[in-house]
Design a protein around this motif. Structure first.
Motif, short mmCIF file in Angstrom:
data_model
loop_
_atom_site.label_atom_id
_atom_site.label_comp_id
_atom_site.label_asym_id
_atom_site.label_seq_id
_atom_site.Cartn_x
_atom_site.Cartn_y
_atom_site.Cartn_z
N ARG A 61 -6.46 56.61 37.82
CA ARG A 61 -7.59 57.51 38.02
C ARG A 61 -7.37 58.40 39.25
O ARG A 61 -7.58 59.62 39.20
N ARG B 113 0.11 46.38 35.95
CA ARG B 113 -1.32 46.63 36.02
C ARG B 113 -2.03 45.41 36.59
O ARG B 113 -1.72 44.27 36.23
N ASN C 117 -6.96 45.83 40.83
CA ASN C 117 -7.19 46.86 41.83
C ASN C 117 -6.38 48.13 41.62
O ASN C 117 -6.40 49.02 42.46
N GLY C 118 -5.66 48.21 40.50
CA GLY C 118 -4.86 49.41 40.25
C GLY C 118 -3.51 49.05 39.66
O GLY C 118 -3.40 48.16 38.82
N SER D 189 -3.13 54.15 41.57
CA SER D 189 -4.20 54.13 40.57
C SER D 189 -4.02 55.28 39.60
O SER D 189 -3.72 56.41 40.01
N GLN E 17 -7.70 61.02 33.35
CA GLN E 17 -7.03 59.72 33.35
C GLN E 17 -6.36 59.41 32.01
O GLN E 17 -5.23 58.91 32.01
#
Length: 321
Positions: free
Chosen positions: A19, A50, A53-54, A17, A29
């Motif tokens: 983030r 992408r 969920n990430g 991810s 981010q």
């Protein structure tokens, strides 16, 4: 391409991810998104896919990450080596060991290493060789000591044989089959099959019963954890076949025992020490390597197998996985 690009790709791959990678690195981010976009533009290829969920690595991203891990490890080693050559014995050294080697050697390795380099970080991992092979080749782990199938040898690795190995049947203290002397006396037992260095080892155990004209062993529990295996043995009548070093641990030997079967032996891959062959270790890591190698060789010599050992004596005399 800059070093922070490599760092950012590794963080995103680790966390899955943008983030989470930003939190891991302590940056925003948008900053890490910009970094990933910059390196993808520089390479002319996407490193991540992408999804809702990430993100996950593309095949090109996977290839890039393998190289990136090596670069990061070598940069760390370069910093450590410069400090150590200046007389500042800091930085870190790392090793992996199989379970038997860990039980037999961890305390003496840690004690000696800490005495010599009290300010250095020692990283130790318990595992078989195959799960740590990539980390050795990337430089994340300096070397491996433990059960090793020499058929896996690679030209990029230096492998030294230390000792041959065997296992022993282990039961709880006071087990009703504790005085058994033949494999046939164990035909009614139920078994725990621990994860072994490779799948053929697991099959070979079952074939011992078949060759003796017995039914295949009744395996009712399969574990991947040293602690789970010992707890299950200690609290039941289940048996298992494990490195004899498990009987030598002060934390374990009071509530388990070996069953001294005399008509079969339980071989396993030899104890070896494995490292990359194409790059020298840092001074601190080299000291750890020498210390671990000497400790393992001394251990094996102290328990040298006699000319014609019984199964139990043979197990007790060599360093198992």
């Amino acid at each position: 391409m800059k070093l922070h690009h490599i760092r950012d790709v590794s963080a995103v791959a680790e966390t899955g991810s943008l983030r989470a990678a930003g939190r891991l690195l302590g940056i925003t981010q948008p900053a890490i998104s910009r970094s990933i976009r910059d390196i993808e533009n520089d390479l002319g290829a996407p490193l991540f896919e992408r999804h809702v969920n990430g993100v996950c690595l593309t095949p090109i991203g996977q290839a890039f990450l393998r190289r990136a891990e090596v670069i990061q490890s070598e940069m760390r080693r370069a910093r450590d080596e410069v400090d150590q050559l200046k007389g500042n014995f800091v930085g870190q050294a790392s090793m992996a060991m199989s379970s038997g080697a860990a039980i037999a050697l961890t305390s003496r390795i840690v004690r000696s290493f800490r005495r010599k380099y009290p300010k250095a970080l020692l990283r130790m991992r318990q595992d078989f060789f195959q799960p740590v092979e990539r980390s050795i080749k990337s430089g994340e782990i300096d070397f491996y000591l433990g059960a090793y199938d020499q058929a896996l040898s690679s030209t990029s690795l230096s492998v030294e044989h230390i000792a041959d190995n065997q296992r022993v049947i282990i039961a709880r203290a006071g087990h009703p089959l504790g005085n058994a002397r033949s494999i046939g006396e164990l035909r009614s037992a139920q078994w725990i099959r621990p994860s072994l260095a490779n799948r053929p080892d697991e099959t070979a155990f079952e074939e011992i019963f078949v060759r003796a004209g017995l039914p295949r062993p009744d395996i009712v529990l399969h574990t991947t954890s040293t602690i789970m295996t010992i707890l299950a043995i200690a609290d039941s009548d289940l048996l298992s076949f494990l490195p004899v070093q498990w009987l030598e641990s002060p934390l374990i030997k009071s509530f388990v025992q070996a069953i001294p079967i005399a008509d079969v032996t339980f071989a396993c891959p030899p104890l070896c020490i494995v490292r990359r062959s194409d790059l020298p270790l840092t001074p601190v890591a080299q000291h750890l390597y020498d210390l671990a190698r000497n400790a393992a060789m001394n251990y094996a010599m102290d328990r040298k197998v006699p000319a014609e050992p019984t199964a139990l004596q043979g197990c007790a005399a060599v360093l198992a996985e």
